[in-house]
Design a protein around this motif. Structure first.
Motif, PDB file in Angstrom:
ATOM      1  N   UNK A 127      75.528 -10.840 142.331  1.00 56.05           N
ATOM      2  CA  UNK A 127      74.429 -11.750 142.620  1.00 56.05           C
ATOM      3  C   UNK A 127      73.464 -11.834 141.449  1.00 56.05           C
ATOM      4  N   UNK A 128      73.043 -13.059 141.092  1.00 50.79           N
ATOM      5  CA  UNK A 128      72.072 -13.260 140.028  1.00 50.79           C
ATOM      6  C   UNK A 128      71.211 -14.460 140.340  1.00 50.79           C
ATOM      7  N   UNK A 129      70.069 -14.527 139.666  1.00 52.38           N
ATOM      8  CA  UNK A 129      69.194 -15.692 139.733  1.00 52.38           C
ATOM      9  C   UNK A 129      69.208 -16.353 138.359  1.00 52.38           C
ATOM     10  N   UNK A 130      69.089 -17.677 138.337  1.00 51.03           N
ATOM     11  CA  UNK A 130      69.086 -18.391 137.069  1.00 51.03           C
ATOM     12  C   UNK A 130      68.383 -19.723 137.197  1.00 51.03           C
ATOM     13  N   UNK A 131      68.274 -20.422 136.073  1.00 50.08           N
ATOM     14  CA  UNK A 131      67.653 -21.748 136.042  1.00 50.08           C
ATOM     15  C   UNK A 131      68.511 -22.689 135.210  1.00 50.08           C
ATOM     16  N   UNK A 132      68.387 -23.976 135.479  1.00 50.70           N
ATOM     17  CA  UNK A 132      69.055 -24.969 134.653  1.00 50.70           C
ATOM     18  C   UNK A 132      68.423 -26.325 134.927  1.00 50.70           C
ATOM     19  N   UNK A 133      68.566 -27.234 133.981  1.00 44.74           N
ATOM     20  CA  UNK A 133      68.148 -28.615 134.241  1.00 44.74           C
ATOM     21  C   UNK A 133      69.020 -29.171 135.357  1.00 44.74           C
ATOM     22  N   UNK A 134      68.434 -29.996 136.175  1.00 44.09           N
ATOM     23  CA  UNK A 134      69.135 -30.472 137.365  1.00 44.09           C
ATOM     24  C   UNK A 134      70.386 -31.254 136.997  1.00 44.09           C
ATOM     25  N   UNK A 135      70.366 -31.927 135.849  1.00 40.62           N
ATOM     26  CA  UNK A 135      71.550 -32.685 135.451  1.00 40.62           C
ATOM     27  C   UNK A 135      72.649 -31.790 134.870  1.00 40.62           C
ATOM     28  N   UNK A 136      72.348 -30.491 134.705  1.00 40.21           N
ATOM     29  CA  UNK A 136      73.339 -29.547 134.203  1.00 40.21           C
ATOM     30  C   UNK A 136      74.118 -28.852 135.323  1.00 40.21           C
ATOM     31  N   UNK A 137      73.806 -29.239 136.576  1.00 35.05           N
ATOM     32  CA  UNK A 137      74.626 -28.732 137.681  1.00 35.05           C
ATOM     33  C   UNK A 137      75.894 -29.588 137.782  1.00 35.05           C
ATOM     34  N   UNK A 138      77.083 -29.037 137.969  1.00 32.53           N
ATOM     35  CA  UNK A 138      77.377 -27.609 138.093  1.00 32.53           C
ATOM     36  C   UNK A 138      77.767 -26.948 136.776  1.00 32.53           C
ATOM     37  N   UNK A 139      77.598 -27.670 135.644  1.00 32.55           N
ATOM     38  CA  UNK A 139      78.088 -27.159 134.360  1.00 32.55           C
ATOM     39  C   UNK A 139      77.595 -25.755 134.057  1.00 32.55           C
ATOM     40  N   UNK A 140      76.295 -25.515 134.304  1.00 36.21           N
ATOM     41  CA  UNK A 140      75.737 -24.204 134.006  1.00 36.21           C
ATOM     42  C   UNK A 140      76.450 -23.103 134.785  1.00 36.21           C
ATOM     43  N   UNK A 141      76.720 -23.361 136.058  1.00 37.60           N
ATOM     44  CA  UNK A 141      77.389 -22.353 136.881  1.00 37.60           C
ATOM     45  C   UNK A 141      78.811 -22.099 136.391  1.00 37.60           C
ATOM     46  N   UNK A 142      79.502 -23.162 136.009  1.00 34.57           N
ATOM     47  CA  UNK A 142      80.884 -23.031 135.555  1.00 34.57           C
ATOM     48  C   UNK A 142      80.948 -22.305 134.217  1.00 34.57           C
ATOM     49  N   UNK A 143      79.986 -22.581 133.332  1.00 36.22           N
ATOM     50  CA  UNK A 143      79.938 -21.880 132.043  1.00 36.22           C
ATOM     51  C   UNK A 143      79.736 -20.381 132.233  1.00 36.22           C
ATOM     52  N   UNK A 144      79.087 -20.001 133.320  1.00 41.16           N
ATOM     53  CA  UNK A 144      78.851 -18.591 133.607  1.00 41.16           C
ATOM     54  C   UNK A 144      79.964 -17.969 134.442  1.00 41.16           C
ATOM     55  N   UNK A 145      80.934 -18.769 134.819  1.00 46.19           N
ATOM     56  CA  UNK A 145      82.035 -18.241 135.615  1.00 46.19           C
ATOM     57  C   UNK A 145      81.655 -17.913 137.048  1.00 46.19           C
ATOM     58  N   UNK A 146      80.657 -18.601 137.584  1.00 44.52           N
ATOM     59  CA  UNK A 146      80.216 -18.320 138.954  1.00 44.52           C
ATOM     60  C   UNK A 146      81.269 -18.771 139.959  1.00 44.52           C
ATOM     61  N   UNK A 147      81.542 -17.936 140.949  1.00 39.94           N
ATOM     62  CA  UNK A 147      82.437 -18.327 142.038  1.00 39.94           C
ATOM     63  C   UNK A 147      81.657 -18.882 143.222  1.00 39.94           C
ATOM     64  N   UNK A 148      80.331 -18.612 143.248  1.00 40.87           N
ATOM     65  CA  UNK A 148      79.440 -19.172 144.265  1.00 40.87           C
ATOM     66  C   UNK A 148      78.126 -19.568 143.601  1.00 40.87           C
ATOM     67  N   UNK A 149      77.478 -20.604 144.119  1.00 41.58           N
ATOM     68  CA  UNK A 149      76.169 -21.001 143.604  1.00 41.58           C
ATOM     69  C   UNK A 149      75.404 -21.759 144.677  1.00 41.58           C
ATOM     70  N   UNK A 150      74.075 -21.635 144.627  1.00 39.79           N
ATOM     71  CA  UNK A 150      73.215 -22.313 145.591  1.00 39.79           C
ATOM     72  C   UNK A 150      71.870 -22.634 144.938  1.00 39.79           C
TER      73      UNK A 150
END
Length: 290
Positions: A127-150
């Motif tokens: 589990x982690x917390x993070x930030x990204x520009x709204x237009x970078x969803x879901x790219x930011x999560x995929x770049x981090x290898x996230x299997x879940x995001x909310x």
């Protein structure tokens, strides 16, 4: 097949969208390789033998000049010292200093720092917390290898999102353990329950931060809870995870070879080790396949 060009981070996108139930979105992740800023279909497939060679050349991704060393993921030293995109506040958004009148580039601040951002929960190596520009969803999560995001909050500036990340970071990690990321899938987390618990626990601090930033009349630095959002789940193209993590380094070994077992985050997983493609932004590479 042989391809040559200046490397950039891979483009990760969603191959398909499907709703598995009323609570969770699940989708497969696909990648495109980027050489000379042009997206190309992956020049290799899972199970294939590949070879990556660094020619010894590095080119600044900002000004294009040849540089003996890469700074801040693909910049020459001059651009590293002068570009707002290389400032400390990119890594630590809570240190944004635009309001102090010391930002290096006015236009950069308006196009990046004062665009809508989201604060999110993700599960990469845990589990982690993070930030990204709204237009970078879901790219930011995929770049981090996230299997879940909310996404849990939508805010009006990068500095505001950074303040909230620091606040939540007192309870939750804000970094990904890349070794754990590449050893297998993280144990599933109930992101909705975690979000609700955090919002309740930090309610007084959230009100204080909201009041502080609402005083900025120049930019609309709002804070909105995203209570209707549902968790996303991502499936990466990985056939096999390594038992031991060995990292390839092109600066020390300019030619690497191996059979491709998978791709996760910005990593190629080979039977001979893993390589972080994003790390070699600006490097001139030759990609060979059988």
């Amino acid at each position: 097949m042989e391809l040559q060009g200046i490397c950039h981070k891979m483009h990760a996108g969603l191959k398909d969208h499907s709703v598995t139930d009323e609570q969770v979105h699940k989708a497969n992740v696909e990648y495109k390789f980027i050489l000379d800023r042009s997206e190309i279909e992956l020049p290799f497939r899972l199970g294939q033998e590949i070879e990556i060679e660094w020619t010894g050349n590095i080119y600044c991704v900002s000004c294009g000049s040849k540089t003996p060393k890469s700074y801040s993921q693909g910049h020459c030293f001059k651009c590293f010292k002068t570009k707002a995109s290389c400032d400390m506040c990119i890594m630590k958004p809570e240190t944004c200093h635009y309001h102090l009148g010391t930002c290096r580039e006015e236009e950069f601040a308006r196009s990046v720092c004062f665009q809508p951002h989201v604060v999110y929960l993700a599960n990469s190596s845990g589990l982690k917390v993070g930030i990204t520009r709204i237009r970078q969803m879901p790219t930011r999560w995929l770049d981090q290898g996230a299997t879940q995001a909310l996404p849990i909050m939508k805010v009006g500036s990068r500095r505001l999102s950074g303040q909230l990340e620091i606040m939540f970071g007192s309870q939750i990690a804000d970094k990904t353990d890349w070794r754990k990321l590449l050893k297998g899938e993280a144990e599933p987390v109930d992101l909705i329950a975690t979000r609700d618990q955090l919002i309740e626990e930090f309610a007084p601090k959230i009100r204080t931060i909201r009041e502080e930033f609402n005083q900025n009349l120049e930019f609309n630095e709002t804070l909105e809870l995203m209570e209707q959002e549902r968790p996303r789940e991502f499936i990466y193209p990985v056939e096999q995870y390594p038992e031991k993590i060995k990292s390839h380094n092109l600066d020390k070994t300019p030619v690497i070879r191996g059979k491709l077992f998978g791709i996760k985050g910005q990593y190629l997983i080979l039977d001979t080790g893993v390589i972080n493609i994003r790390k070699y932004t600006g490097y001139e590479l030759i990609i060979r396949t059988e």
